[in-house]
Design a protein around this motif. Structure first.
Motif, PDB file in Angstrom:
ATOM      1  N   LEU A   1       0.841  -1.205   0.000  1.00 22.53           N
ATOM      2  CA  LEU A   1       0.000   0.000   0.000  1.00 22.53           C
ATOM      3  C   LEU A   1       0.875   1.254   0.000  1.00 22.53           C
ATOM      4  CD1 LEU A   1      -2.541   1.691   0.224  1.00 22.53           C
ATOM      5  CD2 LEU A   1      -2.595   1.199   2.685  1.00 22.53           C
ATOM      6  N   SER A   2       1.924   1.230   0.833  1.00 20.82           N
ATOM      7  CA  SER A   2       2.806   2.408   0.914  1.00 20.82           C
ATOM      8  C   SER A   2       3.410   2.728  -0.443  1.00 20.82           C
ATOM      9  CB  SER A   2       3.930   2.150   1.928  1.00 20.82           C
ATOM     10  OG  SER A   2       3.375   1.950   3.205  1.00 20.82           O
ATOM     11  N   ARG A   3       3.803   1.682  -1.167  1.00 21.25           N
ATOM     12  CA  ARG A   3       4.417   1.930  -2.481  1.00 21.25           C
ATOM     13  C   ARG A   3       3.413   2.583  -3.426  1.00 21.25           C
ATOM     14  NH1 ARG A   3       6.696  -3.571  -3.980  1.00 21.25           N
ATOM     15  NH2 ARG A   3       6.320  -4.227  -1.813  1.00 21.25           N
ATOM     16  N   LEU A   4       2.154   2.169  -3.337  1.00 22.82           N
ATOM     17  CA  LEU A   4       1.124   2.762  -4.201  1.00 22.82           C
ATOM     18  C   LEU A   4       0.854   4.223  -3.805  1.00 22.82           C
ATOM     19  CD1 LEU A   4      -1.008   2.579  -6.408  1.00 22.82           C
ATOM     20  CD2 LEU A   4      -2.560   1.496  -4.755  1.00 22.82           C
ATOM     21  N   VAL A   5       0.841   4.484  -2.480  1.00 20.21           N
ATOM     22  CA  VAL A   5       0.550   5.843  -2.012  1.00 20.21           C
ATOM     23  C   VAL A   5       1.646   6.822  -2.438  1.00 20.21           C
ATOM     24  CG1 VAL A   5       0.279   7.298   0.054  1.00 20.21           C
ATOM     25  CG2 VAL A   5      -0.875   5.073  -0.084  1.00 20.21           C
ATOM     26  N   ARG A   6       2.891   6.292  -2.564  1.00 14.61           N
ATOM     27  CA  ARG A   6       4.001   7.185  -2.941  1.00 14.61           C
ATOM     28  C   ARG A   6       3.845   7.754  -4.350  1.00 14.61           C
ATOM     29  NH1 ARG A   6       7.125   3.252  -0.311  1.00 14.61           N
ATOM     30  NH2 ARG A   6       7.714   3.953   1.785  1.00 14.61           N
ATOM     31  N   ILE A   7       3.018   7.106  -5.167  1.00 19.82           N
ATOM     32  CA  ILE A   7       2.838   7.578  -6.545  1.00 19.82           C
ATOM     33  C   ILE A   7       1.820   8.726  -6.553  1.00 19.82           C
ATOM     34  CG2 ILE A   7       2.225   6.922  -8.890  1.00 19.82           C
ATOM     35  CD1 ILE A   7       2.862   3.994  -8.068  1.00 19.82           C
ATOM     36  N   LYS A   8       2.246   9.911  -7.071  1.00 19.54           N
ATOM     37  CA  LYS A   8       1.432  11.134  -6.954  1.00 19.54           C
ATOM     38  C   LYS A   8       0.347  11.196  -8.029  1.00 19.54           C
ATOM     39  CE  LYS A   8       5.484  13.532  -5.125  1.00 19.54           C
ATOM     40  NZ  LYS A   8       6.454  14.622  -5.316  1.00 19.54           N
ATOM     41  N   SER A   9      -0.629  10.314  -7.929  1.00 18.16           N
ATOM     42  CA  SER A   9      -1.629  10.190  -9.002  1.00 18.16           C
ATOM     43  C   SER A   9      -2.804  11.159  -8.797  1.00 18.16           C
ATOM     44  CB  SER A   9      -2.122   8.749  -9.075  1.00 18.16           C
ATOM     45  OG  SER A   9      -2.440   8.253  -7.777  1.00 18.16           O
ATOM     46  N   ILE A  10      -2.511  12.476  -8.882  1.00 22.46           N
ATOM     47  CA  ILE A  10      -3.547  13.521  -8.777  1.00 22.46           C
ATOM     48  C   ILE A  10      -4.170  13.713 -10.162  1.00 22.46           C
ATOM     49  CG2 ILE A  10      -3.997  15.949  -8.265  1.00 22.46           C
ATOM     50  CD1 ILE A  10      -1.434  15.865  -6.492  1.00 22.46           C
TER      51      ILE A  10
ATOM     52  N   ASP B   1      -5.091  17.504 -11.918  1.00 20.41           N
ATOM     53  CA  ASP B   1      -4.040  18.441 -12.312  1.00 20.41           C
ATOM     54  C   ASP B   1      -3.146  17.807 -13.391  1.00 20.41           C
ATOM     55  OD1 ASP B   1      -1.825  20.051 -12.583  1.00 20.41           O
ATOM     56  OD2 ASP B   1      -1.650  20.493 -10.445  1.00 20.41           O
ATOM     57  N   PRO B   2      -3.180  18.387 -14.607  1.00 16.26           N
ATOM     58  CA  PRO B   2      -2.422  17.804 -15.736  1.00 16.26           C
ATOM     59  C   PRO B   2      -0.935  17.616 -15.433  1.00 16.26           C
ATOM     60  CG  PRO B   2      -3.856  19.575 -16.499  1.00 16.26           C
ATOM     61  CD  PRO B   2      -3.924  19.601 -14.994  1.00 16.26           C
ATOM     62  N   ALA B   3      -0.427  18.325 -14.428  1.00 12.11           N
ATOM     63  CA  ALA B   3       1.002  18.185 -14.107  1.00 12.11           C
ATOM     64  C   ALA B   3       1.349  16.761 -13.643  1.00 12.11           C
ATOM     65  CB  ALA B   3       1.396  19.189 -13.027  1.00 12.11           C
ATOM     66  N   TYR B   4       0.316  15.989 -13.250  1.00 15.68           N
ATOM     67  CA  TYR B   4       0.577  14.653 -12.691  1.00 15.68           C
ATOM     68  C   TYR B   4       0.119  13.510 -13.608  1.00 15.68           C
ATOM     69  CZ  TYR B   4       1.588  17.346  -8.524  1.00 15.68           C
ATOM     70  OH  TYR B   4       2.130  18.242  -7.647  1.00 15.68           O
ATOM     71  N   THR B   5      -0.020  13.828 -14.881  1.00 15.23           N
ATOM     72  CA  THR B   5      -0.493  12.813 -15.833  1.00 15.23           C
ATOM     73  C   THR B   5       0.398  11.567 -15.825  1.00 15.23           C
ATOM     74  OG1 THR B   5      -1.448  14.547 -17.220  1.00 15.23           O
ATOM     75  CG2 THR B   5      -1.012  12.414 -18.275  1.00 15.23           C
ATOM     76  N   ALA B   6       1.711  11.792 -15.819  1.00 15.09           N
ATOM     77  CA  ALA B   6       2.636  10.648 -15.858  1.00 15.09           C
ATOM     78  C   ALA B   6       2.526   9.825 -14.572  1.00 15.09           C
ATOM     79  CB  ALA B   6       4.072  11.143 -16.039  1.00 15.09           C
TER      80      ALA B   6
END
Lengths: 463, 463
Positions: free
Chosen positions: B22-31, B34-39
Motif C-alpha cells: 500500500l505504501s508503495r502505491l501511495v508514494r505515486i502522486k496520481s492527482i 491536475d495535468p502536471a501529474y499525468t505521468a
C-alpha cells in the motif's frame, strides 16, 4: 513676470533625456506591498537621491520602519522666495495578473497608439513615477537656464503610498519643521481629458479591511458533510451581498453620517462637462452605472461613498474540481469616504455588522489595511487661482476644478499635521490603466506636464 | 461453507507486506485533476497491473482519452462460479493547502494516534488506494492458500474518479461484454464507526459547475471607477447568496422536483444510531447544523439535496491591499442530488438563475464539471443480505445499512449501462480527512477490511 520661454525651450530640448531618466526609474521594481521587493524600493529611493543631487538638491535617504523616504532641499533665488513642498511616491502597485501585460511591466517602451498619441508603457509610468518626474525635470530646466529656482523647494518622495503609507504620519511628526512650507504641491492626479488640465479640490477617503471567516477545523468532503456543516464561503458571500440594498445604498449602520449632498452649483458645473455614463464607462467596456441609483457618474465617483470588494478567495481554485467545504474564506473590502465620514466609526460599524452575521460555531478575523478621511480643499485659494491660470496658459483648454474618486491620504496629513493646504495637479489620463495591466503614460502628459510645472513654479514665485 | 480460517490466518501473516505494498502505491502522486501529474497517474496504473499479474490476474493497462483504466480477470475455482466486478480508483485529490500537512502527503508513514489506534498517513490512503488494496490483498490470501479464487473476478480500477470520470461511460460502453458480471463490488465508502461496518444503499448525486462573471475589459482603480463601474465580485456574491433562503432551502426553480421525504421507518432507524449534531459536527470543530432547518444531520447528509460553493476567487488576493475592481470573478459550485432529481434540469435551472442576475453590460461563462443522478439500491437483495452477515461475522457490531452523502457515479453507470446492482462496502472512518490535509487510513480498517473481503467473497460463492 519674467519671460519663461528660455526655460520652456530647455524643457523641450531635454525631453529625450528626461524620458530616458524616467525609463531608468520605471525599470526599478519598487512594489511596496510585497516584501519580496523591499530591496527594489530602496534602490528606487537611492536613484532619486542621486538624480536630485545632480540638479543641485541637498538630497538624502531617510529610513523609516518601512520603505525609506527621500527628502531634498533647494534654496530659492531670493531669501524671501516662497517655500513649497513637492510630494510624490516612487512605489508602485503589484503587476498581477502578469499574463495580461503586452510588455514586461518593468521594461518600459515608447509606443505609438494612434491618433497622434505616443505613450511610455510600464508599471508606475503614470502612478506615480512619470508624474513626479515632471516636477523634477521642470526644476532641472530652471537650473540649467537660470542656475537657480525661483521658489524655495523641498521634495518629499515616499515609498509606501500603494500600501497605506504606514510610516508617513510618524515621519511628518518627527520632521514637521523641516517639511512645513507655505503649501504642498502633489502630483498624483489626472487631467480632465487630453486637452483639459484639472485641479482636484475634493478627494474621497478610504477604509481598507480584510476579513477571514473560519468554520470547521479542516477542509471537509462536501459529500460527507455537505448540508450539515457550515461553509465559510456561504457565510462570506451572504455578508458581502448584504452590504448593499437594491438601490445601491450601503446598509452599514451610520454609514451616511457626515455625507452631504453636493451644492447644486458644483453639481451643475460637473453636469456641464458632459460626461455621460456611456462615455465614462464605455472606455472600459461597460455602459450601465452600478452603485447608487439616480446619480451621475461624476457624482458617484467624486461625491458619493462606496463599498467595493477588492479581492475574495476560499476553497479550491485550481484546475478541475474539488468537492470540498473549505475551512476558511477571505475577502479584502474597501470603503471610499466623502465629506465628514469618520474612518474609525465606519470600520467599527463594518466589523459589528460582520460579527453579527457569523454563526456561533464559526469565527471571524479582521485585518486593517489603512484608513483616511475625505478631503475638501477651498475652491478659491490664491495658490489654486494662480495654478489655474498657469495651466490654462499651457494647454488647449482652460483648467477645470474637479472632485476625485481616489484618496490621497497625504493631503489630509499635510492639512492636519503641517497646517498646509495642497495643490493637486497631475497629468494622468483615464485610459492610463493605473493599478491594471499595461499601465502607460502619454508623452504629451509627460512633456506638457514638465512645461506646466515650469509655469506653476513661476506663477507661485510671482508677487 | 468451507473453513475460512486458513485464508484469514494468511491475510493476518501477510499484513506487514500488504502494508508495504500500500505504501508503495501511495508514494505515486496520481492527482488526476491536475495535468502536471499525468505521468504519475499512468505510473500508478502500471504498478497495479504488475501487482495483479503477480497474484495471477490477467491484467492490462487500457488507454482512454484521459487517464488509463486497469482491467484484470481471474477465473473462478469452478466454471459456474459467480462472476463479480470489483471497482476502485487509483487517482487521488490535490494536496493543497500543502502547508497544513504534518507529513509529506506522498511519503506514507505509520503513526500511533492513541486509544490503541495505528494509522497510515498520506493522500489516498483512505480514498481510495487503501480501500482497493483490501480487496487485492484478500484475493492474494486466497491464492496463496487455495491456489484459486472461489469467484470469477474482474477488476476495474479507474484514474479519473476525483475529476468527474469523463472517460468512464465511453469505456463501459465499449467494453460492456467484458465487464458485465452478476454484481459489482465497490470499495470507496465508510464504516458507521470504528466497530460497526456499513453497507451504503442510498447515494447522493452531484452536479458540478464553474462560473466566471466578467465586467469591465480590464482591472479598474476603485478610486477612479468605484461607485460607477460594475464589480464582478459583487455580482457573484449576490448570485451565490441568493441560492439559499433563510430556512436553508435552495431557491432554484424546480430544484426539489423528484425529492421525496425519507420513509419514516428508515428515518427511525437512522435516529436510533444516536448521531447528534453535536457529535457529528463536534469531530470537525463545529456544533450547529447548517443547511435546511429542522432536519437531523443524517437526513441532511444522506437524504437531502444541497448546494455548496467549493471555491471562489477574484480580484487581488496577495499580501497587502490593492484598491482594484476586478475584471472577472469566479466560483466552483456543486449540488448534491437525491431521489429522482435530474442533473441536467438542475444545471439548466442554475444557469438560467445566474444569467437572470448578470447585468446587461456584463457577461457570464459556464464550465461543466460533471454530473450524476442519485442512487437508491434495494434494501433486501441477496447480495446485500450475504454481505451483511459476512461483515457482522468479522466485526464487533453487526453491519448497518445506511445512506451516503457523497456520490459514486460509477454505481449509476453500472446500473444503467451494465444492468448490475452494486454492493457498497468500505472501511473508511469519519476522521480519515479524505480530500483534506493529513488524510489517513486506520490499520484496523486495512487489516479487518482485507478479512472482510475474504468473508464476503466466500459468502457470495456459497450456494
Amino acid at each position: 513676470m519674467t519671460d519663461l520661454s528660455p526655460v520652456l525651450d530647455r524643457a523641450d530640448r531635454n525631453l529625450d533625456d528626461s524620458l530616458d531618466r524616467l525609463s531608468r526609474l520605471v525599470r526599478i521594481k519598487s512594489i511596496s506591498t510585497d516584501p519580496a521587493y523591499t530591496a527594489d524600493c530602496r534602490a528606487a529611493a537611492e536613484w532619486l537621491v542621486a538624480t536630485l543631487a545632480d540638479i543641485g538638491f541637498d538630497a538624502s535617504i531617510r529610513d523609516t520602519a518601512g520603505h525609506p523616504m527621500v527628502v531634498a532641499h533647494h534654496a530659492g533665488a531670493t531669501d524671501d522666495a516662497p517655500h513649497v513642498l513637492f510630494y510624490g511616491h516612487y512605489d508602485v502597485q503589484p503587476v498581477d495578473p502578469i499574463e495580461l501585460w503586452e510588455n514586461d511591466p518593468f521594461a518600459p517602451s515608447v509606443k505609438d497608439i494612434g491618433a497622434g498619441r505616443k505613450v511610455i508603457t510600464g508599471r508606475g509610468t503614470a502612478d506615480d513615477k512619470g508624474q513626479l518626474m515632471t516636477f523634477v525635470e521642470a526644476c532641472r530646466a530652471y537650473k540649467e537656464v537660470n542656475g537657480s529656482l525661483p521658489l524655495r523647494v523641498t521634495i518629499l518622495f515616499e515609498g509606501e503610498e500603494e500600501s497605506g503609507s504606514p510610516s508617513l504620519k510618524p515621519f511628518l511628526e518627527a520632521n514637521a519643521e523641516e517639511l512645513r512650507a507655505s503649501c504642498a504641491l502633489v502630483c498624483d492626479t489626472g487631467m480632465w481629458d487630453g486637452d483639459t488640465p484639472a485641479i482636484a479640490a475634493a478627494l474621497r477617503g478610504l477604509v481598507g479591511e480584510e476579513i477571514t471567516i473560519s468554520a470547521a477545523d479542516r477542509d471537509l468532503h462536501s459529500g460527507l458533510f455537505g448540508g450539515a456543516a457550515a461553509n465559510p464561503i456561504h457565510i462570506l458571500t451572504d455578508i458581502l451581498a448584504g452590504l448593499r440594498d437594491e438601490t445601491g445604498r450601503i446598509t452599514l449602520e451610520g454609514f451616511y453620517d457626515g455625507v452631504e449632498e453636493t451644492p447644486s452649483n458644483i453639481k451643475a458645473g460637473w453636469e456641464s462637462l458632459g460626461r455621460s455614463a456611456e462615455n465614462f464607462l464605455g472606455d472600459v467596456g461597460l455602459s450601465i452605472p452600478a452603485g447608487e441609483k439616480g446619480r451621475s457618474v461624476l457624482e458617484l465617483t467624486w461625491a458619493r461613498p462606496t463599498c467595493e470588494v477588492n479581492g475574495i478567495w476560499g476553497g479550491y481554485t485550481g484546475e478541475g474540481f474539488k468537492t470540498v467545504i473549505a475551512a476558511k474564506a477571505s475577502a479584502k473590502v474597501s470603503f471610499r469616504l466623502v465629506g465628514q465620514q469618520d474612518p474609525a466609526k465606519i470600520r467599527e460599524s463594518f466589523r459589528a455588522y460582520v460579527r453579527s452575521r457569523v454563526p456561533a460555531d464559526c469565527s471571524v478575523e479582521f485585518h486593517e489595511h489603512g484608513g483616511s478621511p475625505a478631503i475638501q480643499l477651498s475652491y478659491d485659494s490664491p495658490v489654486l487661482t494662480k495654478a489655474k491660470t498657469a495651466l490654462s496658459d499651457e494647454w488647449a483648454n482652460p483648467a477645470v476644478v474637479i472632485g476625485m474618486g481616489g484618496s490621497i491620504p497625504i493631503v489630509g496629513d499635510f492639512q492636519k499635521m503641517l497646517g498646509m493646504e495642497s495643490l493637486l495637479v497631475g497629468f494622468g489620463l483615464v485610459d492610463d490603466r493605473i493599478h491594471s495591466p499595461n499601465e502607460k503614460y502619454d508623452l504629451k502628459s509627460f512633456h506638457k506636464g514638465i512645461r506646466s510645472w515650469v509655469r506653476i513654479i513661476a506663477a507661485l514665485a510671482a508677487r
